[in-house]
Design a protein around this motif. Sequence first.
Motif, short mmCIF file in Angstrom:
data_model
loop_
_atom_site.label_atom_id
_atom_site.label_comp_id
_atom_site.label_asym_id
_atom_site.label_seq_id
_atom_site.Cartn_x
_atom_site.Cartn_y
_atom_site.Cartn_z
N ASN A 292 0.84 -1.16 0.23
CA ASN A 292 -0.08 0.18 0.01
C ASN A 292 0.86 1.43 -0.13
N ILE A 293 2.01 1.07 -0.49
CA ILE A 293 3.11 2.32 -0.57
C ILE A 293 3.63 2.65 -1.71
N LEU A 294 3.43 3.98 -2.31
CA LEU A 294 4.13 4.17 -3.63
C LEU A 294 5.64 4.44 -3.01
N ARG A 295 6.55 3.46 -3.18
CA ARG A 295 7.62 3.63 -2.69
C ARG A 295 8.61 4.37 -3.25
N GLU A 296 9.62 4.85 -2.53
CA GLU A 296 10.39 5.86 -3.18
C GLU A 296 11.06 5.52 -4.43
N LEU A 297 11.44 6.28 -5.15
CA LEU A 297 12.20 5.99 -6.58
C LEU A 297 13.38 5.58 -6.39
N PRO A 298 13.86 4.96 -7.40
CA PRO A 298 15.57 4.69 -7.48
C PRO A 298 16.43 5.87 -7.68
N PRO A 299 17.69 6.16 -7.45
CA PRO A 299 18.32 7.53 -7.76
C PRO A 299 18.01 7.96 -9.26
N SER A 300 17.84 6.99 -10.23
CA SER A 300 17.49 7.30 -11.48
C SER A 300 16.74 6.23 -12.14
N GLY A 301 16.16 6.82 -13.54
CA GLY A 301 15.27 5.58 -14.17
C GLY A 301 14.01 5.37 -13.51
N ARG A 302 13.19 4.75 -13.94
CA ARG A 302 11.95 4.31 -13.52
C ARG A 302 12.00 3.21 -12.45
N ARG A 303 10.85 3.36 -11.85
CA ARG A 303 10.71 2.13 -10.59
C ARG A 303 10.56 0.77 -11.44
N LEU B 195 10.04 15.60 -8.26
CA LEU B 195 10.53 15.83 -6.74
C LEU B 195 12.08 15.42 -6.93
N ARG B 196 12.14 14.26 -7.55
CA ARG B 196 13.58 13.59 -7.72
C ARG B 196 14.45 14.38 -8.51
N ARG B 197 14.07 15.01 -9.55
CA ARG B 197 14.83 16.07 -10.31
C ARG B 197 15.31 17.40 -9.24
N LEU B 198 14.29 17.41 -8.32
CA LEU B 198 14.78 18.70 -7.63
C LEU B 198 15.63 18.22 -6.21
N GLY B 199 15.87 16.80 -6.28
CA GLY B 199 16.73 16.56 -5.15
C GLY B 199 15.96 16.36 -3.86
N VAL B 200 14.56 15.76 -4.14
CA VAL B 200 13.84 15.58 -2.98
C VAL B 200 13.24 14.12 -3.24
N ARG B 201 13.33 13.52 -2.15
CA ARG B 201 12.66 11.86 -2.13
C ARG B 201 11.18 11.97 -1.50
N ASP C 228 14.79 16.10 1.61
CA ASP C 228 15.47 16.98 0.93
C ASP C 228 17.08 16.46 0.93
N GLU C 229 17.53 15.92 0.06
CA GLU C 229 18.92 15.43 -0.16
C GLU C 229 19.97 16.32 -0.04
N HIS C 230 19.75 17.68 -0.34
CA HIS C 230 20.55 18.89 -0.13
C HIS C 230 20.74 19.22 1.16
N SER C 231 19.60 19.57 2.06
CA SER C 231 19.73 19.89 2.90
C SER C 231 19.53 19.06 4.09
N GLY C 232 19.12 17.84 3.86
CA GLY C 232 18.89 16.96 4.94
C GLY C 232 17.49 16.91 5.78
N GLU D 265 3.34 22.22 -2.63
CA GLU D 265 3.11 21.88 -1.08
C GLU D 265 4.39 21.23 -0.36
N ALA D 266 5.00 20.22 -1.23
CA ALA D 266 6.20 19.75 -0.65
C ALA D 266 7.32 20.75 -0.33
N ARG D 267 7.62 21.51 -1.46
CA ARG D 267 8.73 22.45 -1.30
C ARG D 267 8.38 23.47 -0.15
N SER D 268 7.09 24.05 0.05
CA SER D 268 6.94 24.90 0.97
C SER D 268 7.14 24.14 2.48
#
Length: 428
Positions: free
Chosen positions: A169-180, A335-341, A368-372, A422-425
């Motif tokens: 029941n989870i949309l799991r986080e994406l791999p670092p690149s490519g499709r799930r 969001l992955r392109r923006l560095g957010v998982r 946020d992979e940039h700021s943690g 919403e996520a970025r805010s």
Amino acid sequence: MWLVAKDTTGKTGRVAISDELKAALVRWYTGRGSEADHRACVSLVSTARENHKWIACDCLGAEHPPPLMSAAYLSFQETYYLRRLTSRPGHEPGCPFHLPQAPPRIRETMKDSLYAIGLPKGLFSAHQKAPEKLAQKPEDIEPDDRSRGVAIPRLGKLLWLLLERAGSNILRELPPSGRRAGSISEEMRHLKRAAQGLEIAPGIRLSDHLYTNAIDYEKRRVHARLRAAAETWPPEFAPQAFLLLEASEVTSSEVVTGLGTVEIRNRIQHTGIIRAEVEPPFLVLAVVGEHSRREGYLALRAYAQPVFSGNQFVPAERDHDRDVLRALQQAQYELRRLGVRMAVKKVLFDIALATGSARPDFLVALLDEHSGVECKFALQILQSDDADYLELRSIERERLSQAGLVVSMAASSVTPEAIISEARSLLE
């Protein structure tokens, strides 16, 4: 009184029930019978059910179409009961089987209450040994208002429990690149792995009797393994197996898959998918058990759950739920392109809170992979602008807000762009 073929008027093909047996049935049904009467009645109704017969009452006389009763049963109460066929003639007012007709049901919906959906209790079991009781006539024969709470069948809750344990029941986080990466077989592997931690009966693992294709049932492998296992099955529990099938079509009594069709003995339970014309795919959980030795092992009951896609078994109730899931998934990629998982969980059961239980539509986790910076929040999807509905969701929001952040969005406004904004805010 007679036994008659199902789906007839009851005027032909009658098999007479003896006066002695009818008298025993009347005594037991009206609360005056002995245990011998009870045993005779159970034998009568089980014979009627196994031979696909209805019980026709003779209170209107032999020349008129008779009132008809079907021998139904509640498996988990181990009880038969006589169900009136209300579209047929009614009983004479003085007949022992006469009951006042109840008024139309007032069905309770999400607009009426914040109804609860709790975890199923006990073992992963949906079938008990053949019923050995016959319900008697209700003491209170006044018509009630037939109001009903929203009830999820046990099979549905068991399916949700398995999905929850497997993380399906989870949309799991994406791999670092490519499709799930994902496939039906991979989803089934997750579910089979989760089944190893559940028991059908003490010492009987669900994973040993869980089948994920129709061929095993059609070739009767399920039946053979269940018969062999029944020899050492705990005696107080009914031997049973489960079919977990990805279906391309569900009718009232058939589950259609790419590898065959499985017929279910009783009407398939669901959340209105046929009436609402919800598109496939569906994930179906069916229980295989023995209700009578004459019929042997059969797929007795099933619950059909619409899911997001054939390789992602996130539950969805209607097609617009899939629209929301698609928007959330697209937002994951952006969001992955923006560095957010981002990971998203569809909530299936109530969450216990200090002020009461609540069940948001989703729980969302961001990193946020940039700021943690990490952020978690509950997401409400508002499906209606009805005032009562919005008030109830407001109560839910108040309860949830005591545990953390809550975001509410109208279903029509759920777009990838809105979710990203919403996520970025929230991460700022």
